[in-house]
Design a protein around this motif. Structure first.
Motif, short mmCIF file in Angstrom:
data_model
loop_
_atom_site.label_atom_id
_atom_site.label_comp_id
_atom_site.label_asym_id
_atom_site.label_seq_id
_atom_site.Cartn_x
_atom_site.Cartn_y
_atom_site.Cartn_z
N LEU A 1 -38.48 9.26 32.90
CA LEU A 1 -38.22 8.84 31.52
C LEU A 1 -36.81 9.26 31.15
O LEU A 1 -36.50 10.46 31.15
CB LEU A 1 -39.26 9.44 30.57
N TYR A 2 -35.98 8.30 30.83
CA TYR A 2 -34.60 8.56 30.44
C TYR A 2 -34.44 8.22 28.96
O TYR A 2 -34.58 7.06 28.56
CB TYR A 2 -33.62 7.74 31.28
N GLY A 3 -34.16 9.23 28.15
CA GLY A 3 -34.11 9.02 26.70
C GLY A 3 -32.74 8.85 26.11
O GLY A 3 -32.60 8.34 25.00
N GLY A 4 -31.70 9.28 26.81
CA GLY A 4 -30.35 9.17 26.27
C GLY A 4 -29.39 10.12 26.95
O GLY A 4 -29.76 10.82 27.91
N ILE A 5 -28.19 10.17 26.45
CA ILE A 5 -27.15 10.97 27.09
C ILE A 5 -27.46 12.46 27.05
O ILE A 5 -27.22 13.18 28.01
CB ILE A 5 -25.77 10.68 26.43
N ASP A 6 -28.02 12.95 25.94
CA ASP A 6 -28.33 14.37 25.80
C ASP A 6 -29.09 14.56 24.50
O ASP A 6 -28.64 14.13 23.44
CB ASP A 6 -27.04 15.21 25.78
N TYR A 7 -30.22 15.24 24.56
CA TYR A 7 -31.08 15.41 23.38
C TYR A 7 -30.37 16.19 22.27
O TYR A 7 -30.64 15.97 21.09
CB TYR A 7 -32.35 16.15 23.80
N THR A 8 -29.47 17.10 22.64
CA THR A 8 -28.77 17.87 21.62
C THR A 8 -27.63 17.10 20.98
O THR A 8 -27.09 17.51 19.96
CB THR A 8 -28.22 19.18 22.22
#
Length: 802
Positions: free
Chosen positions: A393-400
């Motif tokens: 699961l790839y959600g984006g560049i960085d959760y922070t």
């Protein structure tokens, strides 16, 4: 006793039964011995006979009720004497939860509990009133600590398995948060009530309310009103406005669900709750109506999670929490108490491969010199078809850096990756064209640009444009899928029935409440806002020959050594194997020679479909091998405003399409993910007559002349017009006139070069051909209406639609 004969007064036979005061039939007003009733005599009730003997008397009922009442009162008294106010338990300071890959290695820990206690005097009065309006408006005015009616209702629902139901007072909620736990049992509710009553007698209302504000969970890992003020608005509680306080109060009802930044699709529900709070404040005279009228919804800022959730870790934790909450396994408040060890279905090697594929094919191509590259977002999900296990699961560049997960968000159109569901539905429902021809991969349709969709009642007002306004002329469904021709699929959706197409999509795994999943011909072009995860589940159903089961993200949960029961996954034949396999066969040609040829880099049998959202705001590739289904989407979003943007100019390209970066990322990931597994061939059972070798010839008659099939127009009863005669063109916005040729394109690449004339036409260079001669692809123009895949922006270099 006298021996003299006794002389009794004659009587009616009915007197014995009906005369009041008699037992054995004596005269009215006398007892059995002839005495007067009411003086020394004693009345006796008639014996109960028949069914009346089984009915309790009022004395029995009264006695039972009194007995139960005394028993209950005794139990309450005993409980009150035996149950003391305990010390605060561990739930008051939550433990960390541990999230693991399927091999037991650690993904993340969320143990950094965000809590900062404040005094009640620090909380603005308007914020206090907002919380009271949301949770317990009678808290200060009502001396009771327990809402007995709500408690009994909640207890009954727990016993009967009807689910949870609120209604507890603030005192009860504080007792649950600080002294007890979140478990839902009758015993806990009873203890909660007793402790609440005792606490209410020993401390002040202000002390209870202060404790409640400091222990309540507001989402974003924020415990207490001060932590919530910082998490949502970046300010101290003293600085909160009335509208901000009302929003935080609304969060208490459903913390994560009402976070409008994490779940933009839930904003209407959050606003309704916010309005409920403010209206309650007005009703209680805590807020002037004039001020209420000018109050505007205070959208919170982006979340700033701890660095412990950086990279993909935060997206995974967020997805797992949503999964547990939506499946009814653990609600967010229970999970927030901590101590859970959660083993996911995610495969570490595949997760790493996905990150690397995105970095190589998207991130590495961005440049700080290009403004458009700031808007690039990527989401991806990979599912094993047979088990439904989410392995990456790839959600984006960085959760922070980017809080919203691109894998689970539902606010981008899916575009043409929806089209295969139309074909599946056509096979499932044995659908036919308007003129009665069965719809198969080899059925011929008119692919002219802006061709008006024709319904049972004739021409409609919907005429979708093809990508880049390309005229495709007469083409088969297979070719229309390869080239993603909008005009063909809009007509096919009308022929199948938009409602049936919607039903098929839902059966495959698309949620029924997906935004813009509307039953109209435009449904085929993908205006629906399904998530990447939703689409991966639906494509996994096709890969599993039409068998559907919900995706699985969690494999095991334990707490304190005890295992938490998980629901068993069930599957069903959502669509026939023939329908699913026929769709798979058609999607294979998309990869072999259509818009998805970049996916060939996977180096093994694969199928897929490209898609583009309206105005090129998102580009998709959805595909699968026999053992892995994966969806990749590249989205455009302004990082400052959050608004969706087009992808024109991003990655140094005129525009991004599904056959570009998404398909390349898909191929790179799938190749790495399956590198150690042997390649598998598709085992397909397709519908009769759908093989590629059965595809009809569209450009040659038996005499060698070229002529598109008039059957491509569902309203055309005649194939040709008289030779050498040019009929009038159809009016704009209308269907082609029956018996006329609309100028199909010769060859699949098509063009607008003048075709030959007469019956022979000219197929060289893609010119128009046919019985009427003239230029290619006149088609029906009509109003475009509805959704059109892609925008007519800069041309794709090779002229190929996506």
């Amino acid at each position: 006793m006298s021996d003299e004969p006794q002389h009794w007064a004659p009587r009616e036979p009915s007197d014995a039964a009906t005369t009041p005061g008699s037992d054995r039939g004596g005269p009215p007003g006398t007892d059995a011995q002839g005495g007067k009733g009411g003086k020394g005599g004693k009345k006796r009730r008639p014996r109960r006979t028949g069914w009346r003997r089984a009915v309790p008397t009022w004395r029995m009922v009264l006695g039972t009720v009194l007995g139960l009442g005394l028993l209950l009162a005794g139990g309450i008294f005993a409980g009150y004497q035996l149950v003391d106010i305990p010390a605060a338990n561990a739930s008051a300071t939550a433990q960390s939860n541990v999230y693991l890959y399927n091999d037991g290695s650690v993904i993340a820990r969320d143990g950094d509990v965000n809590r900062e206690k404040v005094k009640l005097s620090q909380v603005p009065m308007t914020v206090q009133h907002a919380v009271l309006a949301a949770e317990d408006r009678d808290f200060y005015s009502d001396a009771r600590a327990v809402d007995v009616k709500a408690m009994l209702r909640a207890g009954w629902n727990t016993v009967t398995g009807k689910g949870k139901q609120g209604g507890s007072t603030i005192t009860q909620q504080y007792v649950k948060n600080y002294y007890l736990g979140q478990e839902r049992t009758v015993l806990r509710k009873a203890k909660e009530a007793i402790i609440a009553v005792k606490l209410n007698r020993e401390v002040t209302k202000d002390q209870i309310f202060e404790g409640y504000l400091n222990t309540s969970y507001f989402g974003r890992n924020a415990y207490g009103i001060q932590a919530a003020a910082q998490a949502y608005y970046g300010k101290n509680v003293e600085e909160l406005s009335t509208s901000e306080g009302a929003y935080l109060a609304a969060l208490l009802n459903a913390p994560s669900a009402y976070d409008v930044v994490a779940h933009p699709d839930n904003k209407p529900a959050a606003q309704r709750r916010w309005n409920y709070v403010l209206d309650g404040m007005v009703k209680e005279d805590w807020l002037p109506a004039a001020e209420r009228a000018t109050t505007r919804f205070p959208t919170p800022g982006e979340a700033k999670p701890s660095t412990g959730l950086s990279g993909q870790r935060g997206y995974i934790v967020q997805a797992v929490e949503d999964y547990l909450n939506r499946r009814g396994i653990l609600d967010e408040k229970t999970l927030a108490t901590g101590g859970y060890r959660i083993t996911t279905t995610l495969d570490k090697a595949k997760q790493d491969a996905f990150v690397k594929a995105v970095d190589t094919n998207v991130t590495a191509r961005t440049s700080t010199d290009r403004k458009a590259d700031r808007n690039v977002r990527v989401g991806g999900v990979s599912i094993v078809p047979g088990s439904g296990a989410v392995v990456a699961l790839y959600g984006g560049i960085d959760y922070t850096k980017q809080y919203v997960s691109n894998a689970t968000r539902r606010d981008y159109q899916v575009g043409s990756v929806f089209k295969p569901f139309v074909l599946t539905s056509a096979v499932v429902n044995d659908s036919t064209t308007q003129d009665g021809r069965p719809i198969t991969p080899n059925t011929v349709y008119d692919g002219s640009n802006k061709r008006t969709v024709v319904g049972p009642q004739g021409a409609t007002d919907y005429a979708p444009a093809n990508e880049d306004d390309v005229d495709h002329g007469d083409i088969t469904v297979r070719t229309a899928t390869d080239e993603s021709v909008n005009s063909v699929y809009a007509q096919m959706a009308q022929d199948v029935g938009p409602g049936k197409v919607r039903d098929t999509a839902i059966a495959l795994g698309i949620p029924a409440d997906t935004p813009d999943l509307t039953a109209s011909p435009s449904i085929a072009l993908g205006p629906a806002n399904a998530s990447v995860l939703d689409m991966a589940e639906a494509y996994a159903t096709l890969a599993d020959h039409g068998r559907h089961g919900p995706y699985v993200l969690v494999d095991k949960i334990t707490k304190d050594g005890a295992e938490v029961e998980l629901p068993e996954r069930t599957t069903e034949q959502a669509v026939s194997r023939e329908a699913a396999d026929t769709t798979t066969a058609v999607l294979r040609s998309v990869v072999e020679g259509g818009t998805g040829t970049a996916a060939q880099a996977v180096g093994r049998p694969a199928v897929g479909k490209t898609g583009t959202a309206e105005e090129d705001r998102a580009a998709w590739f959805a595909g699968y091998t026999p053992d892995l289904a994966t969806v990749v989407a590249v989205m455009g979003q302004n990082p400052d405003t959050g608004a969706q943007t087009s992808l024109y100019g991003a990655l140094g390209l005129p525009r991004i399409n599904g056959g570009g970066a998404p398909a390349e990322t898909w191929a790179a990931y799938t190749e790495a993910a399956l590198r150690s597994s042997p390649a598998q061939e598709f085992d397909l059972e397709t519908m009769p007559g759908s093989d590629e070798e059965d595809e009809p010839l569209l450009d040659e008659d038996s005499d060698g002349s070229t002529e598109p099939s008039a059957a491509s127009d569902p309203t055309a009863p005649s194939a040709t017009a008289p030779s050498g005669t040019a009929p009038s063109s159809p009016a704009a916005g209308s269907a082609p006139t029956p018996g006329t040729d609309t100028g199909g394109a010769g060859g699949t690449t098509g063009g607008n070069a003048s075709g030959g004339s007469g019956e022979t036409g000219n197929t060289e260079g893609g010119g128009a051909s046919g019985s009427t001669g003239g230029t290619g692809g006149t088609g029906g123009t009509g109003s475009t209406g509805g959704f059109v895949e892609g925008a007519r922006g800069p041309d794709f270099p090779d002229g190929r639609p996506v």
